[in-house]
Design a protein around this motif. Structure first.
Motif, PDB file in Angstrom:
ATOM      1  N   ALA A  69      66.028   9.607  79.948  1.00 32.79           N
ATOM      2  CA  ALA A  69      64.744   8.997  79.599  1.00 32.79           C
ATOM      3  C   ALA A  69      64.008   9.859  78.587  1.00 32.79           C
ATOM      4  N   ALA A  70      63.317   9.209  77.655  1.00 36.00           N
ATOM      5  CA  ALA A  70      62.664   9.919  76.554  1.00 36.00           C
ATOM      6  C   ALA A  70      61.229   9.444  76.376  1.00 36.00           C
ATOM      7  N   ASP A  71      60.458  10.219  75.639  1.00 35.38           N
ATOM      8  CA  ASP A  71      59.119   9.815  75.225  1.00 35.38           C
ATOM      9  C   ASP A  71      59.018   9.984  73.713  1.00 35.38           C
ATOM     10  N   ASP A  72      57.814  10.010  73.189  1.00 29.75           N
ATOM     11  CA  ASP A  72      57.659  10.100  71.735  1.00 29.75           C
ATOM     12  C   ASP A  72      57.639  11.529  71.203  1.00 29.75           C
ATOM     13  N   ASP A  73      57.186  12.495  72.047  1.00 27.16           N
ATOM     14  CA  ASP A  73      56.880  13.817  71.506  1.00 27.16           C
ATOM     15  C   ASP A  73      57.313  14.971  72.404  1.00 27.16           C
ATOM     16  N   LEU A  74      58.255  14.746  73.321  1.00 31.45           N
ATOM     17  CA  LEU A  74      58.667  15.807  74.252  1.00 31.45           C
ATOM     18  C   LEU A  74      57.485  16.360  75.042  1.00 31.45           C
ATOM     19  N   ASP A  75      56.524  15.482  75.397  1.00 33.74           N
ATOM     20  CA  ASP A  75      55.352  15.948  76.135  1.00 33.74           C
ATOM     21  C   ASP A  75      55.352  15.467  77.588  1.00 33.74           C
ATOM     22  N   GLY A  76      56.503  14.997  78.069  1.00 30.72           N
ATOM     23  CA  GLY A  76      56.646  14.710  79.488  1.00 30.72           C
ATOM     24  C   GLY A  76      56.240  13.330  79.939  1.00 30.72           C
ATOM     25  N   ARG A  77      56.082  12.375  79.030  1.00 25.69           N
ATOM     26  CA  ARG A  77      55.658  11.030  79.435  1.00 25.69           C
ATOM     27  C   ARG A  77      56.833  10.092  79.710  1.00 25.69           C
ATOM     28  N   TRP A  78      58.045  10.628  79.701  1.00 24.23           N
ATOM     29  CA  TRP A  78      59.225   9.825  80.000  1.00 24.23           C
ATOM     30  C   TRP A  78      59.228   9.374  81.458  1.00 24.23           C
ATOM     31  N   CYS A  79      60.000   8.334  81.769  1.00 25.19           N
ATOM     32  CA  CYS A  79      60.196   7.964  83.167  1.00 25.19           C
ATOM     33  C   CYS A  79      61.382   7.030  83.307  1.00 25.19           C
ATOM     34  N   VAL A  80      61.904   6.980  84.526  1.00 27.19           N
ATOM     35  CA  VAL A  80      62.832   5.948  84.966  1.00 27.19           C
ATOM     36  C   VAL A  80      62.086   5.117  85.998  1.00 27.19           C
ATOM     37  N   PHE A  81      62.402   3.829  86.100  1.00 24.64           N
ATOM     38  CA  PHE A  81      61.553   2.957  86.904  1.00 24.64           C
ATOM     39  C   PHE A  81      62.316   1.732  87.399  1.00 24.64           C
TER      40      PHE A  81
END
Length: 380
Positions: A139-151
């Motif tokens: 899982a990824a986000d836009d800026d490597l700031d921890g907003r990724w998730c699996v759901f």
């Protein structure tokens, strides 16, 4: 199978058995869940900067809906876990799913970043990593700031800058129809090679008994000079020149598992997004923007190699977020190329912070976690 833009509700007259959903981090999961009929199981992961669909590389939330006529049994499990427990929790989850579904033909796996090797080990412990097609990505986000998730419909794991909430999503599939998978790197070796002589987890301290930063900087003609002096992230400097480990060398050519250098430290060690072991042989790799775009075609060719008269009804593609960073202005072209390669079949794809795929070596299947790679699961 059908692709849905989940910024709008799924039409009421559509019959679905389940839905795979990929989103960018600005999509509201609460809204996405409302837009998919309550009786339809949904599951998925966040993606870097966009989602690959036939319409292009798009932000927002998109779903690949499975229909009754697809003759596909799908089950999923979402597990809250962490680096210390991921091997055990993944193995336990796989065993429970097998009790409910039977032995799958293929599995998609998505996890939050940092412990992907433990997830693969858990699949191996359950007997899944070498007996079926295993593909997916982190899982990824836009800026490597921890907003990724699996759901899934009810829960999500991964939001939060402290990374206290981590998880793994397993999606198991069974069908009487053919399924095909591919896992490709798209990079070429340079014959600049060495042996890892000191490392710890995802950090290499020494190559051939020399500081890792010194060796890699030499291989890359000084591209890491500034980072070596001050310490720093080197993702952009190394997206076209990662480290490779040779997995297979035969008449079909060489196949590599790639690792993306993440940061050079002030002690001249280098950290990556994969783990290493002492004694491993590594090689400097080389890619181009064009070779990264052609991932989309090559992964389909790899998946369908040796298949007579392939008939692709749909597909899932996983494309590295690091590659997106190098070719973002051409990502619509990547989507178009994949769509052409699968003959216009419906598909969905995520851009991830690491890729999981199955190598077939001398008739044996080996599942590994790598970086800057592309994998695909195709439904025949």
């Amino acid at each position: 199978m059908r692709v849905f833009d989940l910024s709008q509700p799924v039409p009421g007259d559509v019959s679905l058995t389940s839905m795979l959903v990929y989103t960018t981090v600005d999509a509201e999961l609460s809204v996405v869940r409302k837009h998919v009929p309550a009786a339809v199981p949904l599951f998925g992961a966040t993606s870097y900067h966009g989602v690959l669909v036939p319409q292009g590389f798009k932000r927002g939330a998109w779903g690949l809906g499975f229909e009754p006529g697809d003759d596909l049994e799908v089950a999923h499990v979402l597990v809250e876990t962490n680096a210390h427990a991921a091997r055990r929790d993944t193995a336990h989850a796989a065993a429970k799913m097998e009790e409910r579904l039977g032995r799958p033909d293929a599995v998609l796996v998505h996890a939050t970043p940092g412990f992907e090797e433990r997830v693969v080990e858990g699949l191996a412990q359950a007997g899944w990593a070498s007996s079926m097609l295993v593909f997916g990505g982190t899982a990824a986000d836009d800026d490597l700031d921890g907003r990724w998730c699996v759901f899934d419909r009810d829960r999500s794991h991964g939001f939060g800058e402290d990374h206290s909430d981590e998880g793994v999503l397993l999606i198991a599939m069974r069908t009487k129809r053919p399924m095909h998978g591919g896992f490709v790197s798209g990079y070429m070796g340079t014959k600049k090679t060495g042996t890892v002589t000191r490392c710890a987890g995802r950090t290499i301290h020494a190559i051939d008994d020399r500081p890792a930063g010194e060796v890699l900087d030499e291989w890359m003609s000084g591209a890491l000079k500034s980072a070596r002096a001050n310490g720093g992230v080197v993702l952009s400097e190394t997206s076209l020149s990662p480290i490779g480990r040779l997995i297979e060398d035969n008449a079909w050519g060489k196949r590599y598992l790639l690792s993306h250098p993440h940061q050079v430290h002030t002690d001249d060690s280098v950290s990556f997004f994969t783990e290493f072991s002492v004694g491993e042989q590594i090689e400097q790799m080389m890619g181009t923007r064009s070779s990264l775009v052609s991932h989309a075609r090559e992964v389909v060719e790899r998946a369908l190699r040796g298949v007579e008269a392939p008939n692709v009804r749909g597909g899932v593609v996983v494309y590295c977020g690091g590659c997106v960073g190098a070719v973002e202005d051409r990502m619509d072209e990547v989507a178009e190329m994949f769509g052409d390669a699968v003959g216009g079949a419906p598909f969905i794809g995520a851009a991830t912070y690491g890729e999981v795929g199955t190598f077939s070596i001398a008739g044996d299947r080996v599942t590994r976690h790598g970086n800057l790679m592309c994998d695909a699961l195709l439904f025949g």
